[in-house]
Design an enzyme around this catalytic site. Structure first.
Site, short mmCIF file in Angstrom:
data_model
loop_
_atom_site.label_atom_id
_atom_site.label_comp_id
_atom_site.label_asym_id
_atom_site.label_seq_id
_atom_site.Cartn_x
_atom_site.Cartn_y
_atom_site.Cartn_z
N CYS A 1 -20.69 11.99 -13.60
CA CYS A 1 -22.04 12.53 -13.39
C CYS A 1 -22.11 13.93 -13.98
O CYS A 1 -21.20 14.74 -13.78
CB CYS A 1 -22.35 12.55 -11.90
SG CYS A 1 -23.83 13.49 -11.46
N ARG B 1 17.29 6.20 11.21
CA ARG B 1 17.27 6.93 9.95
C ARG B 1 16.63 8.31 10.11
O ARG B 1 17.11 9.29 9.56
CB ARG B 1 16.50 6.14 8.88
CG ARG B 1 16.49 6.83 7.52
CD ARG B 1 15.31 6.37 6.66
NE ARG B 1 15.34 4.96 6.40
CZ ARG B 1 15.98 4.39 5.39
NH1 ARG B 1 16.69 5.14 4.57
NH2 ARG B 1 15.92 3.09 5.21
N LYS C 1 16.49 -8.19 1.48
CA LYS C 1 16.06 -6.90 2.02
C LYS C 1 15.39 -7.16 3.37
O LYS C 1 14.26 -7.63 3.43
CB LYS C 1 15.10 -6.21 1.06
CG LYS C 1 14.72 -4.80 1.46
CD LYS C 1 13.89 -4.14 0.35
CE LYS C 1 13.54 -2.72 0.73
NZ LYS C 1 12.66 -2.67 1.90
N CYS D 1 -25.99 17.24 -7.53
CA CYS D 1 -25.51 15.94 -7.05
C CYS D 1 -24.99 16.08 -5.62
O CYS D 1 -24.03 16.82 -5.38
CB CYS D 1 -24.40 15.41 -7.95
SG CYS D 1 -23.80 13.78 -7.45
N CYS E 1 -27.55 11.03 -7.55
CA CYS E 1 -28.56 12.04 -7.89
C CYS E 1 -29.45 11.66 -9.06
O CYS E 1 -30.44 12.34 -9.33
CB CYS E 1 -27.90 13.39 -8.17
SG CYS E 1 -26.93 13.41 -9.69
N GLU F 1 0.83 -1.21 0.00
CA GLU F 1 0.00 0.00 0.00
C GLU F 1 0.87 1.26 0.00
O GLU F 1 0.63 2.19 -0.75
CB GLU F 1 -0.91 0.02 1.22
CG GLU F 1 -2.19 -0.76 1.05
CD GLU F 1 -3.08 -0.61 2.28
OE1 GLU F 1 -4.22 -0.18 2.13
OE2 GLU F 1 -2.62 -0.93 3.39
N TYR F 2 1.87 1.26 0.86
CA TYR F 2 2.73 2.44 0.97
C TYR F 2 3.47 2.67 -0.35
O TYR F 2 3.56 3.79 -0.85
CB TYR F 2 3.71 2.25 2.11
CG TYR F 2 4.63 3.44 2.32
CD1 TYR F 2 4.25 4.49 3.14
CD2 TYR F 2 5.87 3.52 1.68
CE1 TYR F 2 5.08 5.58 3.33
CE2 TYR F 2 6.70 4.60 1.86
CZ TYR F 2 6.30 5.63 2.69
OH TYR F 2 7.12 6.71 2.86
#
Length: 720
Positions: free
Chosen positions: A458, A163, A142, A464, A437, A59-60
């Site tokens: 839309c 770090r 790693k 809306c 809407c 995700e990061y």
């Protein structure tokens, strides 16, 4: 390290970004770039400072990838404070700070064999080497832990730091002294007078499980994973707690050094082992991309048996001389890259497809899933990107699907397991009307190229609810109706209180407030004076320039300039609406070229995309209802006609420096009224620069290009 393993079942990183970067408008790109910066900064703080990450590694990486892709597509967004130039997060105030004389940078990532081949080729191109010339690389696991820098003076450990943000870290010297893998004194030959030895503090899986068992027995906090346990243990204010935790250290790099014991990456790491450090036994040297990939496969096969967590393989150019020649780019070295392992996948059932409507009207399909754990995170939703992707993968409600947390947008549905498809299932039909809407939802088409936009939008912008706050905020913004005292905060509050649901409601607010049981002046943050001031400001805007009126409607692709172009041609809002409706062809989603269409695209500066957006806007009946209601409350003033005989008519003018007799907006309006085009920057196409006191780079560029430069007084003399 580049990212955390998730400890939470959901996160803001799961916000789905289905619009390809190439399809973003500049405004959309700026908005998302800002939001991504805030999100990434929060994750950096959680990961580097708080040891409590809430998103997965994949995700990061995807957030970073999206952020950097936006900057590459829109270079103007890359400022001095860009996250592309930063690493990690600022050190915690709980610890002393240590400056890294040589920054602790992160590594670029790759995810495929093809990217590894390109990395090797890129290195050779930079070094002016041929494809067949040999360059050696080191390959090593790693480690998924916490990066640390150890400073040695005359062989003695003097300072240890995390770090941090890459330039400055946290002083963890006393805690590091408790780790058995880290020598207090360096032994053996070739120890330099000063050196920063860098590596990863980590916790073995067996030690992690034993620690959590002890924590649970003592009814204390248990850790989500070994990385969190290692980071939390190292960053203790009480070093005796760190001493009680089974931390380990792999040495693999260095920072400042008065001298080095070898001329290769592998040779220096070998020296670390001689001096008393633990180095990774799986580190090898390969001579080409095929060798790198082969070792990656070997490490991947051993991953579950290693006894410690890894999330990929790191490749580095072995020769230190070549490393120096290659140098760095942004926040990472050119001579190294991390080949990440693919994200984990899981199988689950797609229970429904939900269409979400974004603030710009984009319809995004989201798969609602039977909750499933993927890489330690519970996933119940996944992006389906857009309707073309749904059709390409033939995703249907009730399907059994493979879900993955990696790639450009995550989590995502990778594929359908068709053999498990229930009998009687039907292909998914993407809605052609907005679920929020009910307005028509369309996909823009470039009539010249024939390219159809991937995103369906839309057209009911003014009615809306999913877009309303953003539309109302735009309506009252400075270059639209410019209502003093009615900003985003007030608009959002009024909408949530049910006071404003459309632009016309702004102008009936005072009347309705007088009849209301709960008056505005009695609400939190308001009083009689502030309410009266707001009503007065609204009343002042019952008359507004017609081009501002059109700009305020928020029609896609119609900014200030295009609003002026349209209204110089049509004159009134009613005429613009009539022209747009005349261009609508019954039964056709997109205009095909009748006279009304030709008239609109024939306006100087108005192309197919803008014309189609205007036609789609007025083609939606409820938008017309909103405009009609607004015209009952507001009187648009005709635009001042362009002075055809003006000495600046048809010329491009730039204003720079401090103007003393008029504001910048007044200057722009005057120039446009005289038929000039006002630009924000100087180029070879600029005809005239009006420079006031303090004029800087624009003046210098104008002089360099030989563009005519005049003062503000000379401007007034010129235009009379």
């Amino acid at each position: 390290m580049t990212a955390p393993k998730s400890t939470a079942p959901a996160s803001t990183a799961a916000t789905f970004r289905a619009i390809p970067v190439d399809d973003l408008s500049p405004a959309e790109a700026a908005s998302e770039h800002k939001a991504l910066a805030q999100e990434i900064t929060g994750h950096d703080a959680a990961y580097y400072r708080e040891d409590a990450p809430v998103v997965s590694d994949a995700e990061y990486d995807a957030l970073r990838h999206r952020y950097e892709a936006i900057e590459e597509r829109f270079p103007g967004l890359r400022g001095e404070d860009s996250l592309s130039e930063k690493v990690g997060a600022a050190p915690s105030e709980k610890f002393g700070k240590v400056a890294h004389k040589v920054p602790m940078l992160s590594l670029a990532n790759c995810f495929s064999d093809e990217e590894v081949v390109e990395f090797v080729a890129r290195v050779k191109r930079f070094l002016n080497l041929g494809p067949d010339d040999e360059v050696a690389f080191t390959c090593e696991p790693k480690i998924d832990g916490l990066s640390c820098s150890l400073h040695y003076e005359n062989g003695r450990l003097t300072v240890a730091a995390t770090r941090g943000d890459g330039s400055q870290g946290e002083d963890v010297t006393q805690n590091v002294r408790t780790i058995a893998d880290i020598p207090e004194r360096l032994a053996g030959k070739g120890v330099p007078q000063t050196i920063d030895v860098r590596g990863e503090v980590y916790m073995a899986k067996a030690d992690f499980e034993a620690l959590n068992a002890r924590q649970a027995a003592a009814e204390e906090k248990v850790f989500a994973n070994p990385r969190n346990a290692a980071a939390g243990s190292l960053r203790q204010l009480d070093s005796s707690i760190t001493a009680s935790r089974p931390l380990k250290f792999f040495a693999y790099a260095w920072g400042e050094a008065s001298d080095l014991p070898a001329e290769t990456q592998f040779g220096v790491v070998e020296a670390f082992a001689r001096w008393g450090f633990t180095t990774n036994p799986l580190m090898v040297v390969a001579k080409d991309a095929a060798g790198l990939i082969a070792h990656y496969r070997s490490i991947e096969a051993q991953r579950a048996l290693l006894g410690y967590d890894i999330d990929g393989v790191v490749y580095k150019v072995n020769s230190l001389e070549l490393q120096r020649r290659l140098g760095f780019v942004s926040r990472s070295p050119r001579w190294a890259i991390a080949h990440k392992f693919p994200a984990e996948q899981a199988t689950t059932v797609l229970e429904d497809i939900e269409i979400q409507v974004g603030r710009t009207g984009a319809l995004t399909p989201v798969a609602k899933l039977t909750p499933v754990t993927v890489g330690g995170v519970v996933v119940s939703s996944a992006t389906l990107h857009n309707e073309d992707e749904i059709a390409r993968k033939d995703v249907r409600i009730g399907d059994t699907v493979v879900v993955q947390r990696a790639g450009d947008v995550i989590p995502q549905v990778v594929r359908v397991i068709e053999e498990k498809r229930p009998a009687g299932s039907k292909p998914y039909e993407f809605p052609t009307h907005c679920p929020a809407c009910g307005s028509h939802a369309v996909r823009e088409v470039d009539t010249k190229s024939g390219k159809v936009d991937a995103v369906r939008r839309c057209t009911g912008g003014l009615i809306c609810p999913a877009q309303m706050v953003e539309r109302l905020r735009h309506f009252v913004s400075r270059n639209a109706f410019d209502i003093e005292g009615l900003g985003e905060k007030q608009v959002r509050a009024f909408y949530e209180w049910g006071l404003i649901a459309s632009p016309a409601d702004i102008f009936t607010l005072e009347t309705r407030n007088a009849r209301s049981l709960q008056r505005l002046e009695n609400r939190d943050g308001w009083g009689k004076t502030s309410a009266a001031n707001l009503f007065a400001a609204i009343a002042e805007r019952r008359t507004v320039a017609v081009d501002r009126f059109v700009f305020a409607l928020g029609i896609r692709h119609v900014g200030e300039t295009n609003a002026k172009r349209l209204m110089r041609h049509y004159g009134t809002v009613e005429a613009l609406e009539a022209g747009a409706l005349a261009a609508v062809i019954p039964g056709e989603e997109h205009p095909k070229g009748n006279e009304a269409w030709q008239e609109m695209i024939g306006i100087d500066g108005i192309g197919d995309v803008v014309a189609e957006a205007v036609i789609e806007f007025f083609g939606e009946p409820r938008n017309r209802e909103v405009v009609t209601a607004l015209l009952k409350e507001v009187t648009p003033e005709p635009m001042e006609q362009v002075a055809a005989a003006s000495p600046v008519s048809g010329k491009t003018v730039v204003f720079t420096g401090s103007l003393e007799k008029m504001t910048r907006d007044e200057a722009k309006a005057m120039a446009e009224r005289l038929g000039a085009k006002v630009a924000g920057s100087v180029s070879a196409k600029t005809n005239l620069v009006v420079a006031g006191p303090g004029a800087g780079s624009k003046l210098e560029k104008a002089q360099a290009l030989g563009v005519q430069v005049i003062t503000e007084d000379e401007w007034f003399e010129l235009v009379g």
